[in-house]
Design an enzyme around this catalytic site. Structure first.
Site, mmCIF file in Angstrom:
data_model
loop_
_atom_site.group_PDB
_atom_site.id
_atom_site.type_symbol
_atom_site.label_atom_id
_atom_site.label_comp_id
_atom_site.label_asym_id
_atom_site.label_seq_id
_atom_site.Cartn_x
_atom_site.Cartn_y
_atom_site.Cartn_z
ATOM 1 N N ASN A 16 0.577 -1.325 -0.487
ATOM 2 C CA ASN A 16 -0.179 -0.302 0.392
ATOM 3 C C ASN A 16 1.382 0.937 0.400
ATOM 4 O O ASN A 16 1.328 1.419 1.194
ATOM 5 C CB ASN A 16 -1.115 -0.314 0.852
ATOM 6 C CG ASN A 16 -1.793 0.706 1.762
ATOM 7 O OD1 ASN A 16 -2.026 2.148 0.396
ATOM 8 N ND2 ASN A 16 -3.037 1.120 2.470
ATOM 9 N N ARG A 101 -2.530 -2.431 -3.531
ATOM 10 C CA ARG A 101 -3.837 -1.343 -3.382
ATOM 11 C C ARG A 101 -3.612 0.240 -4.283
ATOM 12 O O ARG A 101 -2.329 1.216 -4.442
ATOM 13 C CB ARG A 101 -4.226 -0.442 -1.701
ATOM 14 C CG ARG A 101 -5.391 1.067 -1.796
ATOM 15 C CD ARG A 101 -5.221 0.594 -0.224
ATOM 16 N NE ARG A 101 -6.614 1.613 -0.302
ATOM 17 C CZ ARG A 101 -6.326 2.160 1.149
ATOM 18 N NH1 ARG A 101 -5.860 2.119 2.029
ATOM 19 N NH2 ARG A 101 -7.573 2.899 1.261
ATOM 20 N N HIS A 189 -12.457 4.235 -0.312
ATOM 21 C CA HIS A 189 -12.374 3.752 0.514
ATOM 22 C C HIS A 189 -13.473 2.173 0.529
ATOM 23 O O HIS A 189 -13.526 1.205 1.469
ATOM 24 C CB HIS A 189 -12.999 4.379 2.610
ATOM 25 C CG HIS A 189 -12.599 5.431 2.744
ATOM 26 N ND1 HIS A 189 -12.791 6.030 3.604
ATOM 27 C CD2 HIS A 189 -11.006 5.288 3.152
ATOM 28 C CE1 HIS A 189 -11.810 6.964 3.944
ATOM 29 N NE2 HIS A 189 -10.882 7.082 3.799
ATOM 30 N N ARG A 249 -9.365 17.564 6.227
ATOM 31 C CA ARG A 249 -9.583 17.433 4.909
ATOM 32 C C ARG A 249 -11.541 18.108 5.883
ATOM 33 O O ARG A 249 -11.825 17.546 6.404
ATOM 34 C CB ARG A 249 -9.880 16.302 4.359
ATOM 35 C CG ARG A 249 -8.438 16.036 3.456
ATOM 36 C CD ARG A 249 -8.661 14.966 2.979
ATOM 37 N NE ARG A 249 -7.865 13.618 3.086
ATOM 38 C CZ ARG A 249 -8.128 12.352 2.648
ATOM 39 N NH1 ARG A 249 -8.950 11.669 2.122
ATOM 40 N NH2 ARG A 249 -7.307 11.242 3.278
ATOM 41 N N GLU A 387 -8.161 -2.914 5.116
ATOM 42 C CA GLU A 387 -8.049 -3.121 3.948
ATOM 43 C C GLU A 387 -6.709 -4.230 3.454
ATOM 44 O O GLU A 387 -6.973 -5.229 2.130
ATOM 45 C CB GLU A 387 -7.786 -1.730 3.293
ATOM 46 C CG GLU A 387 -8.718 -1.009 3.815
ATOM 47 C CD GLU A 387 -8.094 0.674 3.856
ATOM 48 O OE1 GLU A 387 -7.521 0.530 5.078
ATOM 49 O OE2 GLU A 387 -9.394 1.177 3.957
#
Ligand code: ADP
Length: 402
Positions: A16, A101, A189, A249, A387
């Site tokens: 990732n 990923r 996601h 964010r 993940e």
């Protein structure tokens, strides 16, 4: 040594690659399926790199920083250090595939794919859609291809899970030519949502068919409405800026604010991007930190305002997502905040009784797997997301099908 040379275990490496980090995990294929053996990361690539390696239980096996001369300069160098550290641990194993990923699969890639030169070209064409992440994801793939020539490389996309959404859910109210150019709600996601949906279905067949709202609340945060295991709507859109506020964010913002910043405040696009990606959200509002623990501990007026706003926006999205799928059978919290921040969960759920969502305070305070009030129509759950495990599962499925 976890994998004995005699056994010749099949193993899967998951990578990732972020802007300055390379996270990894190694899974072994056992009689019971995939089992994680090691994980870790190189952080601070290009600045002051720091390497961590953990065992299956999360105990640190190695941790080191580097002198300037020996510091890996890029993802290729970082992967070299990672593989050197993993070598004695995976020597007896055969790496069957490397799962990556990749943040953006665009409109066309709706499931994981075996990486070929044609796929790499397709992923490169998507660089403008995810300029902050996609280049690093591709650098990770190139680094792995050099280290493991001939080993299957598989790309798993954060966007893919959402390709089941209707046009109504995925479009913006713009002339159709913009949609044709790829300006639409992709959602992100996806690997986390897919992992949660699969695990819940395996745990209880009824949950596999149910109307779920999953709240992935970490540094990045979004929510997804899932019905019958498929994404129907999600809060992130064209980019990972949309939706609920996040660590740094802004989340959803009236696009008129951006026009005002450009035209009246004379900010340039780089300044606005920096503000919206790095200086907004919980950090920007609280003026303290992006870390919920630090904000809660501070207890200042600005800290309370940030937490209140975060809870309000998440609560509002839960209502909106419930409306998008005609109700809710289970609300699932996951990721750092979702799994741990019990006070914030209570703030989010306060006032959701009209939807049948009520917390059992003791269970919530203890971060139990089931935190809804017994006997209520809507189950409220906490589940750990993984993940990397989802990517390893996809890699195994894809090479098994080949
Ligand atoms: P990322 O998106 O970077 O993977 P995580 O899923 O690790 O992020 O989530 C990070 C967030 O989780 C931070 O805001 C952190 O404060 C929050 N968090 C982690 N543990 C706790 C805790 N025990 N209590 C409150 N918040 C927590």
């Amino acid at each position: 040594m976890t994998m004995s040379p005699q056994a010749k275990t099949d193993a899967f490496l998951v990578l990732n690659a972020g802007s300055s980090s390379l996270k990894f995990a190694v899974f072994a294929l056992t009689g019971q399926g995939l089992a994680q053996r090691h994980d870790g990361q190189m952080e601070g690539i290009g600045a002051a790199p720091r390497f961590t390696l953990r065992d299956a239980l999360g105990a640190k096996l190695a941790e080191r920083s580097f002198t300037e001369a020996e510091a890996p300069k890029d993802h290729q160098g970082a992967l070299g250090v990672i593989l050197q550290a993993l070598k004695p641990l995976i020597d007896g194993a055969t790496i069957r595939a490397i799962g990556h990923r990749v943040v953006h699969g665009g409109r066309d890639l709706s499931s994981p794919v075996l990486i070929t030169p044609a796929i790499m070209a397709q992923l490169r064409a998507l660089l403008p859609l995810a300029p902050l992440h996609q280049p690093h994801n591709l650098a990770g793939i190139e680094a792995a291809a050099r280290h493991f020539p001939g080993v299957a490389q598989i790309a798993c996309f954060d966007t893919a899970f959402h390709r089941t959404q209707s046009h109504a859910a995925a479009s913006f109210a713009l002339p159709p030519r913009f949609y044709e150019q790829g300006i639409l709600r992709y959602g992100f996601h996806g690997l986390s949502y897919e992992y949660i949906a699969r695990r819940l279905a395996a745990e209880d067949a009824a949950l596999g068919k149910a109307r779920l709202i999953v709240a992935h609340l970490g540094n990045g945060a979004s929510l997804c409405a899932i019905e019958g295991g498929q994404s129907r709507a999600t809060t992130m859109g064209f980019t990972a800026l949309d939706g609920v506020p996040m660590g740094t964010r802004s989340g959803q913002l009236d696009p008129g604010v951006v026009l005002h910043m450009l035209d009246s405040l004379k900010m340039n696009s780089a300044e606005i991007a920096h503000l919206l990606y790095h200086d907004s959200g919980l950090k920007g509002m609280s003026g303290i930190s992006q870390d919920v623990r630090e904000i809660e501990a501070a207890g200042t007026e600005a800290a309370e305002a940030a937490l209140d706003h975060f809870a309000f926006r998440v609560r509002r999205e839960i209502g909106a997502l419930a409306a998008s799928i005609g109700g809710i059978d289970a609300l699932v919290f996951t990721a750092g905040i979702g799994e741990n921040a019990h006070r914030l969960r209570a703030r989010i759920c306060a006032g959701l009784g009209f939807l049948g969502i009520n917390l059992a305070p003791d269970a919530n305070a203890a971060n139990r797997p089931e935190i809804g009030r017994a006997g209520d129509p809507v189950r409220v759950l906490i589940r750990h997301t993984d993940e990397e495990a989802m990517i390893a599962e996809h890699a195994l499925e894809l090479i098994s099908a080949a």
